[in-house]
Scaffold this motif. Structure first.
Motif, PDB file in Angstrom:
ATOM      1  N   ALA A  98       0.822  -1.213   0.000  1.00  0.00           N
ATOM      2  CA  ALA A  98       0.000   0.000   0.000  1.00  0.00           C
ATOM      3  C   ALA A  98       0.855   1.263   0.000  1.00  0.00           C
ATOM      4  CB  ALA A  98      -0.925   0.000   1.211  1.00  0.00           C
ATOM      5  N   ASP A  99       2.074   1.188   0.516  1.00  0.00           N
ATOM      6  CA  ASP A  99       2.945   2.361   0.578  1.00  0.00           C
ATOM      7  C   ASP A  99       3.650   2.634  -0.744  1.00  0.00           C
ATOM      8  OD1 ASP A  99       2.316   2.909   3.194  1.00  0.00           O
ATOM      9  OD2 ASP A  99       4.067   1.895   4.045  1.00  0.00           O
ATOM     10  N   ASP A 100       3.492   1.751  -1.716  1.00  0.00           N
ATOM     11  CA  ASP A 100       4.178   1.898  -3.006  1.00  0.00           C
ATOM     12  C   ASP A 100       3.190   2.358  -4.074  1.00  0.00           C
ATOM     13  OD1 ASP A 100       5.685   1.770  -5.267  1.00  0.00           O
ATOM     14  OD2 ASP A 100       6.217  -0.354  -5.096  1.00  0.00           O
ATOM     15  N   PRO A 101       3.258   3.616  -4.514  1.00  0.00           N
ATOM     16  CA  PRO A 101       2.323   4.097  -5.541  1.00  0.00           C
ATOM     17  C   PRO A 101       2.430   3.327  -6.853  1.00  0.00           C
ATOM     18  CG  PRO A 101       3.485   5.931  -4.494  1.00  0.00           C
ATOM     19  CD  PRO A 101       4.164   4.677  -4.049  1.00  0.00           C
ATOM     20  N   ALA A 102       3.575   2.706  -7.109  1.00  0.00           N
ATOM     21  CA  ALA A 102       3.754   1.979  -8.361  1.00  0.00           C
ATOM     22  C   ALA A 102       2.876   0.731  -8.437  1.00  0.00           C
ATOM     23  CB  ALA A 102       5.218   1.595  -8.536  1.00  0.00           C
ATOM     24  N   THR A 103       2.361   0.268  -7.299  1.00  0.00           N
ATOM     25  CA  THR A 103       1.554  -0.956  -7.295  1.00  0.00           C
ATOM     26  C   THR A 103       0.049  -0.686  -7.404  1.00  0.00           C
ATOM     27  OG1 THR A 103       1.419  -0.990  -4.874  1.00  0.00           O
ATOM     28  CG2 THR A 103       3.283  -2.136  -5.891  1.00  0.00           C
ATOM     29  N   ILE A 104      -0.343   0.585  -7.508  1.00  0.00           N
ATOM     30  CA  ILE A 104      -1.778   0.905  -7.588  1.00  0.00           C
ATOM     31  C   ILE A 104      -2.399   0.218  -8.795  1.00  0.00           C
ATOM     32  CG2 ILE A 104      -3.454   2.759  -7.927  1.00  0.00           C
ATOM     33  CD1 ILE A 104      -1.510   4.625  -6.466  1.00  0.00           C
ATOM     34  N   GLY A 105      -3.436  -0.552  -8.556  1.00  0.00           N
ATOM     35  CA  GLY A 105      -4.129  -1.267  -9.622  1.00  0.00           C
ATOM     36  C   GLY A 105      -3.601  -2.660  -9.883  1.00  0.00           C
ATOM     37  N   ARG A 106      -2.440  -2.997  -9.327  1.00  0.00           N
ATOM     38  CA  ARG A 106      -1.898  -4.339  -9.508  1.00  0.00           C
ATOM     39  C   ARG A 106      -2.472  -5.282  -8.454  1.00  0.00           C
ATOM     40  NH1 ARG A 106       4.588  -3.049 -10.237  1.00  0.00           N
ATOM     41  NH2 ARG A 106       4.401  -1.622 -12.032  1.00  0.00           N
ATOM     42  N   PRO A 107      -2.489  -6.595  -8.732  1.00  0.00           N
ATOM     43  CA  PRO A 107      -2.984  -7.533  -7.717  1.00  0.00           C
ATOM     44  C   PRO A 107      -1.982  -7.708  -6.584  1.00  0.00           C
ATOM     45  CG  PRO A 107      -2.288  -8.701  -9.706  1.00  0.00           C
ATOM     46  CD  PRO A 107      -2.234  -7.250 -10.032  1.00  0.00           C
ATOM     47  N   PHE A 108      -2.477  -7.685  -5.367  1.00  0.00           N
ATOM     48  CA  PHE A 108      -1.648  -7.930  -4.196  1.00  0.00           C
ATOM     49  C   PHE A 108      -1.525  -9.432  -3.993  1.00  0.00           C
ATOM     50  CE2 PHE A 108      -1.840  -8.781   0.490  1.00  0.00           C
ATOM     51  CZ  PHE A 108      -0.505  -8.479   0.762  1.00  0.00           C
ATOM     52  N   ALA A 109      -0.313  -9.894  -3.712  1.00  0.00           N
ATOM     53  CA  ALA A 109      -0.026 -11.329  -3.557  1.00  0.00           C
ATOM     54  C   ALA A 109      -0.453 -12.112  -4.789  1.00  0.00           C
ATOM     55  CB  ALA A 109      -0.706 -11.883  -2.308  1.00  0.00           C
ATOM     56  N   GLY A 110      -0.516 -11.436  -5.920  1.00  0.00           N
ATOM     57  CA  GLY A 110      -0.835 -12.092  -7.183  1.00  0.00           C
ATOM     58  C   GLY A 110      -2.290 -12.398  -7.409  1.00  0.00           C
ATOM     59  N   ARG A 111      -3.174 -12.112  -6.397  1.00  0.00           N
ATOM     60  CA  ARG A 111      -4.564 -12.551  -6.581  1.00  0.00           C
ATOM     61  C   ARG A 111      -5.603 -11.692  -5.865  1.00  0.00           C
ATOM     62  NH1 ARG A 111      -1.465 -15.837  -3.689  1.00  0.00           N
ATOM     63  NH2 ARG A 111      -2.017 -16.478  -1.580  1.00  0.00           N
ATOM     64  N   TYR A 112      -5.231 -10.662  -5.148  1.00  0.00           N
ATOM     65  CA  TYR A 112      -6.214  -9.878  -4.399  1.00  0.00           C
ATOM     66  C   TYR A 112      -6.201  -8.413  -4.833  1.00  0.00           C
ATOM     67  CZ  TYR A 112      -5.976 -13.920  -1.270  1.00  0.00           C
ATOM     68  OH  TYR A 112      -5.993 -15.188  -0.753  1.00  0.00           O
ATOM     69  N   THR A 113      -7.371  -7.796  -4.804  1.00  0.00           N
ATOM     70  CA  THR A 113      -7.481  -6.354  -4.970  1.00  0.00           C
ATOM     71  C   THR A 113      -7.303  -5.718  -3.601  1.00  0.00           C
ATOM     72  OG1 THR A 113      -9.026  -6.576  -6.829  1.00  0.00           O
ATOM     73  CG2 THR A 113      -8.974  -4.455  -5.686  1.00  0.00           C
ATOM     74  N   LEU A 114      -6.380  -4.773  -3.494  1.00  0.00           N
ATOM     75  CA  LEU A 114      -6.103  -4.101  -2.221  1.00  0.00           C
ATOM     76  C   LEU A 114      -6.476  -2.627  -2.340  1.00  0.00           C
ATOM     77  CD1 LEU A 114      -3.045  -4.462   0.099  1.00  0.00           C
ATOM     78  CD2 LEU A 114      -3.768  -2.183  -0.621  1.00  0.00           C
ATOM     79  N   THR A 115      -7.272  -2.158  -1.383  1.00  0.00           N
ATOM     80  CA  THR A 115      -7.614  -0.737  -1.301  1.00  0.00           C
ATOM     81  C   THR A 115      -7.411  -0.274   0.132  1.00  0.00           C
ATOM     82  OG1 THR A 115      -9.970  -1.161  -0.861  1.00  0.00           O
ATOM     83  CG2 THR A 115      -9.299  -0.905  -3.163  1.00  0.00           C
TER      84      THR A 115
END
Length: 472
Positions: A98-115
């Motif tokens: 969540a602290d990395d703006p570059a990961t916005i929109g990418r899946p977390f842990a390869g399979r989850y949407t994180l907001t």
């Protein structure tokens, strides 16, 4: 999307339509079955719920939410690693993502949407959505749109090239920002920053000419004002207002200003993105086959329909990786006591605790400059190390900033970062002269325990004179 995923989505959508056609009885049946399945899953796979239900003596085979204890964001976030049902997911990993703006929109842990959201209760929230919950969200969105749009509306959208404009915050894993990031690269969808000056936003929308416009509600009100003044020249078929409430007459004004666009709204949260959809009668209908909403008083006792609640308890029946069961959402609602004239079967409600509050400042030439509260709030929510904040307008050209650093964060560095970001935003809006005062006191809680993130100046004196009549 794989063939199996497409078939699953089609089955989900067929079930959604069947539940709506079946009415309240069919929705209630699905709700009971799904609640029992979710409780069993949480009890088996979430150490937090297993221990909680054992301690409270929750029986097996629960079919009614009242048999379950109440939860809230503070308690669940404190027990994050035990709350989630996937042992590979940890709070440290989620925070790093969540602290990395570059990961916005990418899946977390390869399979989850994180907001993420800081909310108003003083606790940062990190929320995950698994593939099943994402499929339900898609099905509820499709059901919502088919309920909103006529053949004529669809034809008008098609004539407008099917272009959709989202007005979203920048720099954080906010739900709307994540959704916009996933649409990036599609020629018919574009995201515009809620933080840019209104004049720039108007110019960009004029160039894009959206057929569907999805802004924050307060920004939608400002855009309507620009259209009434002749500056905004777009003709959308559908305007979807999000995140905040507006008085019902504002919906009609926005529609008139934007060429007779159909204006609809929804009530949702990171904890349940598909919670409800608005109808033509001005009510919000809960998707009761996949969500449970319980209006309650201060002691969590049921509040009768027609009476305002102290808060509302939410159960998300779709999310199995991060179960949300009788979760204190913190919003005051009123449930409609009789059937809604629109004919929708889901329970109808109105939200009492999310009304948008615009901030109006004296511009450098004396003319008023109006800002919606959410651009300010989302800007600071994205500041690393900021546990809680409160922006208080103390005059026509003054703000007081209350900050609560996270543990281990240097207050001086945090103040410099926060003050710089806020100053840059104000300058972009021709408000570089607005004074930002550093408060000695921390953010103040209301009597109900919440922290109001943005507090406009009282609607008296200078501010009342400056606010345009249609926004008073």
């Amino acid at each position: 999307m794989t063939l199996a995923a497409k078939l699953s989505a089609m089955r989900m959508l067929a079930d959604a339509w069947a539940a709506k056609r079946g009415g309240r009885r069919v929705m209630a049946g699905r709700q009971r079955a799904r609640l029992a399945a979710l409780v069993a899953h949480a009890r088996t796979h979430s150490p937090y719920y297993r221990d909680l239900y054992k301690e409270r003596g929750v029986p097996a085979g629960v079919g009614e939410p009242a048999a379950l204890p109440v939860t809230d964001k503070s308690r669940l976030m404190a027990a994050f690693d035990d709350w989630v049902t996937d042992p590979a997911v940890t709070l440290d990993k989620a925070r790093a993502f969540a602290d990395d703006p570059a990961t916005i929109g990418r899946p977390f842990a390869g399979r989850y949407t994180l907001t993420t959201t800081s909310g108003t209760t003083g606790t940062h929230g990190i929320f995950l959505q698994d593939a099943h919950a994402a499929a339900v969200t898609g099905a509820m969105m499709a059901r919502m749109l088919t309920g909103w749009l006529t053949v004529q509306d669809v034809a008008r959208i098609a004539a407008g090239g099917g272009r959709m404009a989202l007005v979203v915050p920048e720099g954080g894993h906010f739900a709307s920002t994540v959704a916009a990031a996933r649409l990036r690269g599609r020629s018919r969808a574009a995201a515009f920053s809620v933080h840019q000056p209104l004049e720039e936003l108007v110019e960009a929308l004029n160039a894009f000419r959206p057929a569907v416009l999805a802004p924050y509600a307060s920004v939608g009100a400002l855009l309507a004002g620009a259209a009434e003044a002749g500056r905004l020249r777009i003709n959308p078929a559908l305007v979807i207002l999000t995140a905040e409430g507006l008085p019902l007459p504002e919906h009609a004004r926005i529609s008139r200003a934007l060429g007779g666009a159909k204006v609809r709204t929804s009530y949702a949260a990171n904890e349940c993105p598909f919670l409800s959809y608005g109808c033509a009668a001005g009510w919000l209908h809960v998707n009761a086959d996949w969500a449970i909403v319980e209006p309650v008083d201060e002691q969590y006792r049921p509040v009768p329909p027609g009476e305002p609640s102290h808060t509302v308890l939410l159960t998300n029946l779709a999310n199995h990786v991060q179960p949300i069961l009788r979760y204190d959402l913190g919003d005051a609602v009123v449930m409609r006591p009789d059937p809604c004239p629109c004919g929708s079967p889901g329970p109808a409600l109105r939200v009492q605790g999310r009304a948008a509050d615009l901030l109006t400042f004296a511009g450098p030439d004396g003319t008023p400059v109006t800002l919606a509260p959410l651009p300010l709030a989302t800007l600071l929510e994205a500041v690393p190390g900021l546990e809680l904040f409160q922006i208080v307008q103390t005059g026509p050209a003054a703000l007081r900033l209350r900050l609560l650093p996270a543990s281990g964060v240097d207050p001086e560095t945090l103040w410099h970062t926060t003050e710089t970001r806020l100053s840059e935003l104000l300058t972009r809006h021709r408000l570089g002269h607005v004074r930002i005062e550093r408060a000695a006191e921390p953010p103040q809680h209301s009597a109900g325990g919440k922290v109001r993130a943005v507090i406009p100046a009282p609607a008296v004196g200078v501010r009342q004179q400056m606010v345009p009549a249609h926004l008073r």
